[in-house]
Write a protein that holds these residues in place. Structure first.
Motif, PDB file in Angstrom:
ATOM      1  N   VAL A   1       2.436  -5.467   2.728  1.00 45.50           N
ATOM      2  CA  VAL A   1       1.578  -6.324   3.552  1.00 45.50           C
ATOM      3  C   VAL A   1       1.784  -7.798   3.214  1.00 45.50           C
ATOM      4  O   VAL A   1       1.888  -8.637   4.098  1.00 45.50           O
ATOM      5  CB  VAL A   1       0.096  -5.928   3.363  1.00 45.50           C
TER       6      VAL A   1
ATOM      7  N   VAL B   1       3.688   0.557   2.656  1.00 46.86           N
ATOM      8  CA  VAL B   1       3.401  -0.518   3.613  1.00 46.86           C
ATOM      9  C   VAL B   1       3.304  -1.829   2.851  1.00 46.86           C
ATOM     10  O   VAL B   1       2.338  -2.081   2.141  1.00 46.86           O
ATOM     11  CB  VAL B   1       2.053  -0.260   4.340  1.00 46.86           C
TER      12      VAL B   1
ATOM     13  N   TYR C   1       0.850  -1.198   0.000  1.00 50.83           N
ATOM     14  CA  TYR C   1       0.000   0.000   0.000  1.00 50.83           C
ATOM     15  C   TYR C   1       0.882   1.243   0.000  1.00 50.83           C
ATOM     16  O   TYR C   1       2.030   1.198   0.451  1.00 50.83           O
ATOM     17  CB  TYR C   1      -0.885   0.037   1.248  1.00 50.83           C
TER      18      TYR C   1
ATOM     19  N   PRO D   1      -2.020 -11.775  13.519  1.00 50.44           N
ATOM     20  CA  PRO D   1      -2.115 -10.632  14.423  1.00 50.44           C
ATOM     21  C   PRO D   1      -2.811  -9.481  13.700  1.00 50.44           C
ATOM     22  O   PRO D   1      -2.774  -9.420  12.467  1.00 50.44           O
ATOM     23  CB  PRO D   1      -0.658 -10.281  14.735  1.00 50.44           C
ATOM     24  N   SER D   2      -3.437  -8.595  14.461  1.00 54.80           N
ATOM     25  CA  SER D   2      -4.115  -7.453  13.865  1.00 54.80           C
ATOM     26  C   SER D   2      -3.131  -6.649  13.016  1.00 54.80           C
ATOM     27  O   SER D   2      -1.994  -6.432  13.416  1.00 54.80           O
ATOM     28  CB  SER D   2      -4.703  -6.597  14.979  1.00 54.80           C
ATOM     29  N   GLY D   3      -3.559  -6.264  11.820  1.00 56.32           N
ATOM     30  CA  GLY D   3      -2.707  -5.471  10.936  1.00 56.32           C
ATOM     31  C   GLY D   3      -1.770  -6.299  10.073  1.00 56.32           C
ATOM     32  O   GLY D   3      -1.003  -5.754   9.276  1.00 56.32           O
ATOM     33  N   ALA D   4      -1.841  -7.635  10.187  1.00 53.62           N
ATOM     34  CA  ALA D   4      -0.924  -8.507   9.437  1.00 53.62           C
ATOM     35  C   ALA D   4      -1.301  -8.635   7.962  1.00 53.62           C
ATOM     36  O   ALA D   4      -0.507  -9.141   7.167  1.00 53.62           O
ATOM     37  CB  ALA D   4      -0.869  -9.889  10.070  1.00 53.62           C
ATOM     38  N   GLY D   5      -2.522  -8.208   7.608  1.00 54.59           N
ATOM     39  CA  GLY D   5      -2.911  -8.281   6.204  1.00 54.59           C
ATOM     40  C   GLY D   5      -3.968  -9.328   5.915  1.00 54.59           C
ATOM     41  O   GLY D   5      -4.191  -9.690   4.755  1.00 54.59           O
ATOM     42  N   LYS D   6      -4.655  -9.762   6.955  1.00 56.33           N
ATOM     43  CA  LYS D   6      -5.696 -10.772   6.821  1.00 56.33           C
ATOM     44  C   LYS D   6      -6.818 -10.306   5.886  1.00 56.33           C
ATOM     45  O   LYS D   6      -7.221 -11.034   4.980  1.00 56.33           O
ATOM     46  CB  LYS D   6      -6.225 -11.050   8.229  1.00 56.33           C
ATOM     47  N   SER D   7      -7.310  -9.083   6.089  1.00 58.17           N
ATOM     48  CA  SER D   7      -8.395  -8.578   5.226  1.00 58.17           C
ATOM     49  C   SER D   7      -7.911  -8.424   3.792  1.00 58.17           C
ATOM     50  O   SER D   7      -8.638  -8.740   2.846  1.00 58.17           O
ATOM     51  CB  SER D   7      -8.902  -7.222   5.722  1.00 58.17           C
ATOM     52  N   THR D   8      -6.684  -7.953   3.633  1.00 55.54           N
ATOM     53  CA  THR D   8      -6.107  -7.807   2.297  1.00 55.54           C
ATOM     54  C   THR D   8      -6.082  -9.163   1.596  1.00 55.54           C
ATOM     55  O   THR D   8      -6.494  -9.289   0.436  1.00 55.54           O
ATOM     56  CB  THR D   8      -4.677  -7.227   2.394  1.00 55.54           C
TER      57      THR D   8
HETATM   58  P1  ADP Z   1      -5.762  -7.046   9.061  1.00 57.41           P
HETATM   59  O1  ADP Z   1      -7.057  -7.394   8.417  1.00 57.41           O
HETATM   60  O2  ADP Z   1      -4.841  -8.217   9.268  1.00 57.41           O
HETATM   61  O3  ADP Z   1      -5.903  -6.248  10.314  1.00 57.41           O
HETATM   62  P2  ADP Z   1      -5.350  -5.344   6.712  1.00 57.41           P
HETATM   63  O4  ADP Z   1      -5.226  -6.244   5.556  1.00 57.41           O
HETATM   64  O5  ADP Z   1      -6.621  -4.612   6.892  1.00 57.41           O
HETATM   65  O6  ADP Z   1      -4.934  -6.131   8.044  1.00 57.41           O
HETATM   66  O7  ADP Z   1      -4.168  -4.267   6.648  1.00 57.41           O
HETATM   67  C1  ADP Z   1      -2.795  -4.642   6.684  1.00 57.41           C
HETATM   68  C2  ADP Z   1      -1.918  -3.413   6.783  1.00 57.41           C
HETATM   69  O8  ADP Z   1      -2.062  -2.608   5.613  1.00 57.41           O
HETATM   70  C3  ADP Z   1      -2.243  -2.512   7.959  1.00 57.41           C
HETATM   71  O9  ADP Z   1      -1.023  -1.997   8.452  1.00 57.41           O
HETATM   72  C4  ADP Z   1      -3.068  -1.423   7.342  1.00 57.41           C
HETATM   73  O10 ADP Z   1      -2.939  -0.232   8.062  1.00 57.41           O
HETATM   74  C5  ADP Z   1      -2.488  -1.298   5.947  1.00 57.41           C
HETATM   75  N1  ADP Z   1      -3.507  -0.903   4.964  1.00 57.41           N
HETATM   76  C6  ADP Z   1      -4.650  -1.550   4.673  1.00 57.41           C
HETATM   77  N2  ADP Z   1      -5.335  -0.939   3.691  1.00 57.41           N
HETATM   78  C7  ADP Z   1      -4.601   0.152   3.343  1.00 57.41           C
HETATM   79  C8  ADP Z   1      -4.745   1.188   2.377  1.00 57.41           C
HETATM   80  N3  ADP Z   1      -5.823   1.227   1.566  1.00 57.41           N
HETATM   81  N4  ADP Z   1      -3.783   2.132   2.309  1.00 57.41           N
HETATM   82  C9  ADP Z   1      -2.686   2.076   3.111  1.00 57.41           C
HETATM   83  N5  ADP Z   1      -2.474   1.131   4.037  1.00 57.41           N
HETATM   84  C10 ADP Z   1      -3.417   0.166   4.162  1.00 57.41           C
END
Ligand code: ADP
Ligand code: ADP
Length: 225
Positions: A23, A21, A13, A42-49
């Motif tokens: 991910v 960033v 990102y 862990p939270s912020g690891a990129g699970k949603s991505t």
């Molecule tokens: P999780 O679901 O594991 O908490 P995410 O996949 O939502 O993690 O996000 C992983 C990392 O990427 C986090 O550090 C988040 O802040 C960053 N991030 C997610 N989406 C964006 C974006 N659109 N722009 C910049 N950074 C992003």
């Protein structure tokens, strides 16, 4: 063919800024037909991505996403949207049901959008709701249901069009621990009875241990635990 295959997925990102960033740094994953896989991170690891890549809601910077043997990475938005609607069911921590429709209608509507007849859609919706224990609640709107009941209805909606792959992001994360276990049991029974594949993100290691395989996402890569 696996139902889902990710090969060498990378994602950064804010690439063009001073603080990019990264991910995902080369994620490989293969899910066979009928396999239910836990994703812990862990939270912020990129699970949603990662879930968004798998569900064709987002595209990786590098690597490939193959759904039902079809490489989707280079496909048009139209073909990706169609594959998503036909083959993927999504469940989130919050139910996202339509508030002005009943539980039954919430499970009927996605089927109508997919060309199923109204009578057939209603029969299937009623059957799904009964299987997860909310058959008696079919005529209530979401606001009249408990949190656990709302999630059960959301499961039925996600499975209404018989997707081959379920992607779930903390499906019981919003519920108190006692309710969470029961609602999770209902989800697992439903998934197993359909033979579909699933990738289910959870922080709960006890729930994760009940799936076929547990994968951990850490510093951009997946490993088995
Ligand atoms: P999780 O679901 O594991 O908490 P995410 O996949 O939502 O993690 O996000 C992983 C990392 O990427 C986090 O550090 C988040 O802040 C960053 N991030 C997610 N989406 C964006 C974006 N659109 N722009 C910049 N950074 C992003
Ligand atoms: P529809 O218009 O029929 O809802 P979409 O292709 O927009 O179909 O969405 C298919 C699935 O993807 C839906 O179940 C929806 O919940 C999910 N979805 C769509 N867009 C997003 C998004 N930006 N973030 C998370 N989930 C999404």
């Amino acid at each position: 063919d696996p139902v889902l295959a990710l090969n060498g997925i990378t994602k950064t990102y804010a690439k063009d800024t001073a603080n990019p960033v990264t991910v995902l740094q080369g994620v490989d994953l293969s899910i066979a037909a009928g396999e239910v896989v836990a994703l812990v991170a862990p939270s912020g690891a990129g699970k949603s991505t990662l879930l968004h890549m798998a569900g064709l809601l987002d595209t990786p910077d590098g690597g490939t996403v193959t759904l039902n043997g079809q490489e989707m990475t280079g496909e048009s938005d139209r073909r990706r949207t169609r594959a998503r609607r036909e083959d993927v069911g999504f469940i989130y921590q919050f139910h996202h049901l339509l508030p002005e429709f009943t539980a039954l209608e919430n499970v009927v509507l996605p089927q109508l959008a997919n060309g199923v007849s109204k009578a057939q859609a209603q029969t299937r919706a009623a059957d799904l709701l009964a299987r997860v224990g909310v058959g008696e609640r079919a005529d209530h709107r979401p606001a009249a249901l408990s949190g656990g009941e709302q999630q059960r209805v959301a499961f039925c909606r996600a499975l209404a069009n018989e997707p081959r792959l379920l992607l779930a992001d903390e499906p019981t994360g919003n519920l108190d621990p006692g309710t969470s276990d029961q609602v999770f049991d209902a989800l697992m029974a439903l998934v197993r009875s359909t033979g579909m594949s699933a990738l289910i993100a959870t922080h709960n290691m006890e729930l994760a241990a009940r799936m076929d395989r547990v994968l951990r996402l850490e510093v951009g890569q997946l490993s088995a635990i």
